[in-house]
Design a protein around this motif. Structure first.
Motif, PDB file in Angstrom:
ATOM      1  N   TRP A 125       0.718  -1.104   0.252  1.00 25.90           N
ATOM      2  CA  TRP A 125      -0.009  -0.098  -0.174  1.00 25.90           C
ATOM      3  C   TRP A 125       0.775   1.020  -0.587  1.00 25.90           C
ATOM      4  N   GLY A 126       0.584   1.789  -0.484  1.00 27.37           N
ATOM      5  CA  GLY A 126       1.312   4.083  -0.918  1.00 27.37           C
ATOM      6  C   GLY A 126       0.890   4.611   0.308  1.00 27.37           C
ATOM      7  N   ASP A 127       1.132   5.445  -0.307  1.00 31.42           N
ATOM      8  CA  ASP A 127       0.473   6.536   0.994  1.00 31.42           C
ATOM      9  C   ASP A 127      -0.580   7.519   0.559  1.00 31.42           C
ATOM     10  N   ASN A 128      -1.285   7.048  -1.397  1.00 26.95           N
ATOM     11  CA  ASN A 128      -2.365   7.378  -1.455  1.00 26.95           C
ATOM     12  C   ASN A 128      -3.518   6.431  -1.203  1.00 26.95           C
ATOM     13  N   GLU A 129      -4.521   7.705  -0.064  1.00 28.67           N
ATOM     14  CA  GLU A 129      -5.492   6.567   0.541  1.00 28.67           C
ATOM     15  C   GLU A 129      -6.380   6.018  -0.309  1.00 28.67           C
ATOM     16  N   PHE A 130      -7.253   7.309  -1.087  1.00 27.48           N
ATOM     17  CA  PHE A 130      -7.749   7.237  -2.622  1.00 27.48           C
ATOM     18  C   PHE A 130      -7.965   5.700  -3.552  1.00 27.48           C
ATOM     19  N   GLU A 131      -5.969   5.963  -3.864  1.00 24.88           N
ATOM     20  CA  GLU A 131      -5.622   4.633  -4.614  1.00 24.88           C
ATOM     21  C   GLU A 131      -5.529   3.895  -4.094  1.00 24.88           C
ATOM     22  N   ASN A 132      -4.969   3.806  -2.903  1.00 28.69           N
ATOM     23  CA  ASN A 132      -5.227   2.226  -1.641  1.00 28.69           C
ATOM     24  C   ASN A 132      -6.531   1.520  -1.927  1.00 28.69           C
ATOM     25  N   GLU A 138      -9.369   2.105  -4.005  1.00 31.08           N
ATOM     26  CA  GLU A 138      -9.768   1.631  -4.842  1.00 31.08           C
ATOM     27  C   GLU A 138      -8.717   0.476  -5.222  1.00 31.08           C
TER      28      GLU A 138
END
Length: 116
Positions: free
Chosen positions: A12-19, A21
């Motif tokens: 998982w990265g830093d972008n909550e929205f992308e995570n 999705e």
């Protein structure tokens, strides 16, 4: 039909929205393959505050408990980070099958012999 639990892990990265999705997409693919997906990233942040050390630790402990109860660990994404490595090591220690999302989809494509 009772679906076996499948624990979803990914880098998982830093972008909550992308995570979120990505996690939802991974869970859908695992569900479509006949499993009940478990992805702590999708629900633990709804009530735990990761910046509070005790809640961060509790989140890790709860995630490990979900992994222990799962039939399979599904590794998603293109890379492996420390969290994914730890999940794989835990699954190995507990003798839980670890596979990739492609591995789950391949099994689905071959059929499970249950009329799918």
């Amino acid at each position: 039909m009772k679906r076996p639990l499948a624990y979803i892990t990914a880098p998982w990265g830093d972008n909550e929205f992308e995570n979120t999705e990505n996690a939802a997409r991974y869970c859908r693919a695992v569900y479509d393959s006949g499993f009940s997906p478990v992805c702590p990233l999708l629900f633990l942040p709804l009530f735990l505050k990761d910046k509070i050390p005790q809640e961060h630790k509790d989140g890790i402990d709860m995630a490990r408990d979900y992994l222990r109860r799962s039939h399979v660990l599904v590794v998603c994404g293109d890379t492996v980070d420390e969290t994914v490595k730890n999940d794989i090591a835990t699954a190995e220690r507990l003798r839980i099958t670890a596979t990739t999302l492609d591995g789950i989809l391949t099994v689905k494509g071959q059929g499970r012999g249950d009329g799918d």
